[in-house]
Every structure is written in structure tokens, then in C-alpha cells.
Design a protein around this motif. Structure first.
Motif, short mmCIF file in Angstrom:
data_model
loop_
_atom_site.label_atom_id
_atom_site.label_comp_id
_atom_site.label_asym_id
_atom_site.label_seq_id
_atom_site.Cartn_x
_atom_site.Cartn_y
_atom_site.Cartn_z
N THR A 1 -13.35 -57.38 -14.92
CA THR A 1 -13.08 -57.62 -13.50
C THR A 1 -14.39 -57.74 -12.71
O THR A 1 -14.36 -57.97 -11.51
CB THR A 1 -12.26 -56.45 -12.92
OG1 THR A 1 -13.01 -55.24 -13.12
CG2 THR A 1 -10.91 -56.32 -13.58
N GLY B 1 -17.68 -51.09 -16.78
CA GLY B 1 -18.29 -50.83 -18.09
C GLY B 1 -19.72 -50.29 -17.93
O GLY B 1 -20.05 -49.24 -18.52
N LEU C 1 -5.72 -51.24 -23.64
CA LEU C 1 -7.08 -51.45 -23.13
C LEU C 1 -7.91 -50.17 -23.28
O LEU C 1 -9.02 -50.08 -22.77
CB LEU C 1 -7.04 -51.86 -21.65
CG LEU C 1 -6.58 -53.29 -21.35
CD1 LEU C 1 -6.37 -53.47 -19.84
CD2 LEU C 1 -7.58 -54.32 -21.86
N ILE D 1 -11.51 -54.29 -24.25
CA ILE D 1 -10.88 -53.10 -23.67
C ILE D 1 -11.59 -52.79 -22.35
O ILE D 1 -12.61 -53.39 -22.02
CB ILE D 1 -11.04 -51.87 -24.61
CG1 ILE D 1 -12.47 -51.82 -25.20
CG2 ILE D 1 -10.06 -51.92 -25.75
CD1 ILE D 1 -13.45 -51.08 -24.47
N THR D 2 -11.05 -51.83 -21.62
CA THR D 2 -11.80 -51.28 -20.50
C THR D 2 -12.59 -50.10 -21.06
O THR D 2 -12.44 -49.75 -22.24
CB THR D 2 -10.86 -50.91 -19.33
OG1 THR D 2 -11.66 -50.66 -18.17
CG2 THR D 2 -9.98 -49.71 -19.65
P1 IMP Z 1 -13.18 -53.94 -16.89
O1 IMP Z 1 -12.22 -52.81 -16.82
O2 IMP Z 1 -13.43 -54.60 -15.55
O3 IMP Z 1 -14.45 -53.58 -17.59
O4 IMP Z 1 -12.51 -55.10 -17.77
C1 IMP Z 1 -12.27 -54.93 -19.17
C2 IMP Z 1 -10.94 -55.53 -19.58
O5 IMP Z 1 -9.88 -54.79 -18.98
C3 IMP Z 1 -10.73 -56.98 -19.13
O6 IMP Z 1 -9.95 -57.65 -20.08
C4 IMP Z 1 -9.94 -56.82 -17.84
O7 IMP Z 1 -9.20 -57.97 -17.53
C5 IMP Z 1 -9.06 -55.66 -18.22
N1 IMP Z 1 -8.58 -54.91 -17.04
C6 IMP Z 1 -9.27 -54.04 -16.28
N2 IMP Z 1 -8.50 -53.53 -15.32
C7 IMP Z 1 -7.28 -54.08 -15.48
C8 IMP Z 1 -6.03 -53.90 -14.80
O8 IMP Z 1 -5.87 -53.13 -13.87
N3 IMP Z 1 -5.00 -54.64 -15.29
C9 IMP Z 1 -5.13 -55.47 -16.35
N4 IMP Z 1 -6.26 -55.64 -17.01
C10 IMP Z 1 -7.33 -54.95 -16.58
#
Ligand code: IMP
Length: 424
Positions: free
Chosen positions: A129, A134, A228, A238-239
Motif C-alpha cells: 500500500t 514493511g 497475509l 504478505i504484510t
Molecule cells: P503492506 O501491508 O502495505 O506492506 O502491503 C503488503 C501486502 O498486503 C500487499 O499485497 C497489500 O496489497 C496487502 N495489504 C495490506 N493491507 C491490506 C488490506 O487492508 N487489505 C488487503 N490487502 C492488504
């Protein structure tokens, strides 16, 4: 003391509609706590037709008298938090005495967002996002992260900011954006933001345990979803936190012995945003139709979500690792006009049929889903108030899912509004 403390988790790749279920359940709880993630989450709540998307503050805030906690396991962008507080205050909500934020939560600084964007511009993109999530967890586990409790010692806080910035500009030497930052203005901006929110900070690990000791019931609100999860999800897609139920303990300080149940939220189909394996993804008209009817666009980034049939292999895995005791099925009405609906019951892998979820995301990329087909219900679910009045084809769909994962579906959401819910 008969407490009722529940964890609520998304069982897929996020966006299961947790906000609505938390909002509904809030009436039965005194406290709602977030335990991981940050402003990457987007919890949509629609009350009397008015839509609000929350990214950090628990969805329970819309229920009077509920205490909301943002736990130590989260990572917080103060700018995003302040905007959200201002938005809620504009709506007439008084947050003082209702919102408590852990002093041990880590702070997302501007350099985290810059690094997130740099990483995403590389070939091995995750589809994050870009909210700095991360990189903030990266600093946390590398033991150089900055917490709100660092405001207890300004001299050390300033030193940490300067040291981190120096280190990061060394490991990302080509970034002009990083070079343009300086420690003094980072500190000044941060302390200006802190001054606006310092009344909300507490050692929430004490607070949550004190509230439980007083007999208050706590709902622990997970963000994102089990698939995730940094440990159990489709790594590396993943997150960077633990949305699974275990994360509720480390992310708030609630002991495992105080948790009484786990509510798992599952969409009637599957979606995912960002990169990574998705065995039941649909590339045909059915996928497009689900996306259109379900308005499947990210609540945080507005990105279109990938759509597919319900994957029971993945769901059973998520139910198992979370210890789910009851299910809530959301967005069931999105499938109202499908003549045929499928669920994946097994995968075919190298000529063998398996019913376990492979850990390796590249293996998951080439499993073939084996489907069971259901006759669609071809009628509106919305408006029904009793489970028994729902169409038999829909009930057969629910029955099959319950039997497959061996957990009852207790709540069924039949539309976006707060009122569109059936308790079974
Ligand atoms: P991050 O959490 O921004 O680091 O993103 C890592 C992964 O998690 C990516 O594939 C994002 O699209 C997914 N992601 C993060 N938050 C959400 C959410 O609230 N809903 C769905 N996917 C999420």
C-alpha cells in the motif's frame, strides 16, 4: 469473573468486510483493540447510507461508550492518525477518554514511506500500500525503530532519528528524496504531531488488563487477513505483521488465557490486492462480474481487487491456525445473480490431489483448483431477517462450507448497510 474476550480475524487476503462486523459486534463489547498493521488497513462502515473508511482507529469507535485501543503491535503514521481523529471529530465524535494508543507502538516516519516506494519500484514488487508498513516493521525488528515512548527522552529520540536517517541514506544512496530529509525537521514535524495527540497515549498493556479485571469485554480487531500473515501467509507476498489470532496477544498484551473465542470473517468468494499467488483467481466474465457487483476496489489505495471463487483449502487452513470458533460470511449478496457458483475443495499438484495449503507461494502458483459446483440462488438475499427465510440453494452453500471447515457460520451479511445482517 465471566469475561467475553474475542479476537476477530480476516481469513483470506484482507478486505473481508471486518469493519462492518466489528461495528455490529461492538454493542456486545466494552473495548475494541487493534493489534497489528497500520494505515494499510481500510475498514469501511456504512451507517444510514453514510460511508466512512477507517484506517487506524478501531471500527468500534462508532458505538457509544466503547473504549478503543490501538495496541503496541501496530505501526502508526502520526499524520494519518491526526487526519482520522479530525475526521471523526468533525462528525461530532468525542475521542478523549475513549481512544487510547500504546506508547509502545512504533512510529512510521517519512523515510519509511520513501523506502516502501523504492522497494516497490524494483522488480520483486509485492504490491504494498506504500504506507511505509514493511520498512517500519523492518526497523522494529532491527531494534532501531522509534516508538512513541521515545518522547520520554527527547535527547535520545533526536539521536535515534539522526542515526537512522544516516544509516538509511547509506543503504539507499541513490535516493534524492532520502537525502532531502534532515533530522532536525523530521524531529520538529514529529514533535508537532505528537503535541496534537499526546493525550491519547498510555501503556495500553496495563490498561487492557485492568479493563478485563474490571469485567469489561474486549474485542480484538485484526486488520488484513490470515493469508497475509508474515508467518503463515503467502510469504513473501504478505504484510509485515501477524493478523492471525496469536498476534492479538503480542500486539496488545492480552494474555492467551484471557481469550474466549475467535470470530473468523470470510467473504462468500475470494479477493486479493497486490501481487502473489491466488489459486482460484478468475480471469473470465465471472471474475469481472464479482468485481463489479462487489465494488472490489481497495479501501486504502483504490486499486482493483483480483476476484475468484471461495477457496476452502485456504479457508480450512486459516480456520485451523486461528482457532476459529464461529464464522461471519460477508458479501453473500454479491453472488445473488450467478446461475452457477463454485468452491474449491482440493488442489491438484503434480498429478496428486491435496487438501492442504502449500507454504511455498511458487508451488501455490501452479496448483490446479478442483471445484464443487453449486446452483446459484438467483434471488436477493438482502431484506431477509431470518436464516430460515433464505433461499435453499444459498443455505446449501452455507451448509457445505460449515461442514468442510467444521465451524458454524453465525453471521451472514446480505448487503453493505449496518442493518443488512442475519444472525443464524
Ligand atoms: P503492506 O501491508 O502495505 O506492506 O502491503 C503488503 C501486502 O498486503 C500487499 O499485497 C497489500 O496489497 C496487502 N495489504 C495490506 N493491507 C491490506 C488490506 O487492508 N487489505 C488487503 N490487502 C492488504
Amino acid at each position: 469473573m465471566n469475561n467475553k474476550n474475542y479476537v476477530l480475524v480476516g481469513l483470506q487476503w484482507g478486505d473481508e468486510g471486518k469493519g462492518k462486523i466489528v461495528d455490529m459486534l461492538s454493542r456486545d463489547f466494552d473495548v475494541v483493540a487493534r493489534y497489528q498493521g497500520g494505515a494499510n488497513a481500510g475498514h469501511t462502515i456504512i451507517i444510514n447510507g453514510k460511508k466512512t473508511v477507517l484506517h487506524l482507529i478501531p471500527s468500534g469507535i462508532f458505538t457509544d461508550n466503547i473504549i478503543c485501543i490501538i495496541g503496541n503491535g501496530t505501526v502508526i503514521d502520526p499524520e494519518a492518525l491526526i487526519s482520522e481523529i479530525e475526521l471523526l471529530e468533525k462528525d461530532g465524535l468525542a475521542l478523549t477518554g475513549r481512544l487510547f494508543i500504546s506508547k509502545d507502538a512504533h512510529i512510521i516516519l517519512p523515510y519509511h514511506k520513501i523506502i516502501d516506494a523504492i522497494n516497490e519500484s524494483k522488480n520483486d514488487k509485492i504490491g504494498t500500500t506504500k504506507k511505509g508498513i514493511g520498512p517500519a516493521y523492518f526497523d522494529k525488528y532491527a531494534r532501531r525503530g522509534i516508538k512513541f515512548s521515545d518522547f520520554d527522552n527527547i535527547r535520545i529520540l533526536k539521536e535515534k532519528i539522526a542515526k537512522n536517517l544516516k544509516y538509511l541514506t547509506e543503504i539507499f544512496p541513490d535516493s534524492e528524496e532520502l537525502k532531502s530529509l534532515n533530522p532536525e525537521s523530521l524531529y520538529n514535524d514529529l514533535s508537532g504531531q505528537y503535541a496534537k495527540i499526546d493525550m491519547y497515549f498510555a501503556q495500553t498493556q496495563y490498561l487492557i488488563n485492568e479493563l478485563i479485571a474490571e469485567g469489561r469485554n474486549v474485542l480484538l480487531e485484526g486488520a488484513q487477513g490470515a493469508l497475509l500473515d508474515v508467518d503463515f501467509g503467502t510469504y513473501p507476498y504478505i504484510t509485515s505483521s501477524n493478523p492471525t489470532s496469536g498476534g492479538a496477544c503480542t500486539g496488545t498484551g492480552i494474555p492467551p488465557t484471557k481469550i474466549n473465542g475467535v470470530i473468523g470473517i470470510v467473504k462468500a468468494y475470494t479477493t486479493r490486492v497486490g501481487e502473489g499467488p491466488f489459486p482460484t483467481e478468475l480471469f473470465d466474465d465471472n471474475g469481472k462480474k464479482i468485481a463489479e457487483i462487489g465494488a472490489e476496489f481497495g479501501a486504502t489505495t483504490g486499486r482493483p481487487r483480483r476476484c475468484g471463487w471461495l477457496d476452502l483449502v485456504a479457508l480450512k487452513y486459516a480456520v485451523t491456525i486461528n482457532g476459529v470458533t464461529e464464522l461471519a460470511m460477508t458479501k453473500s449478496d454479491v453472488l445473488d445473480s450467478f446461475e452457477e457458483i463454485k468452491v474449491c475443495t482440493h488442489y491438484e499438484l503434480n498429478g496428486e490431489v491435496i487438501d492442504t495449503f502449500p507454504s511455498n507461494p511458487f508451488t501455490l502458483d501452479y496448483v490446479n483448483p478442483v471445484y464443487k459446483s453449486f446452483k446459484g440462488w438467483m434471488t436477493d438475499l438482502k431484506g431477509n431477517k431470518e436464516y430460515s427465510s433464505l433461499n435453499q440453494n444459498f443455505r446449501s452453500y452455507v451448509d457445505f462450507i460449515e461442514k468442510y471447515v467444521n465451524v458454524p457460520v453465525k453471521y451472514i451479511s446480505t448487503g453493505p448497510d449496518r442493518a443488512d445482517i442475519i444472525i443464524k
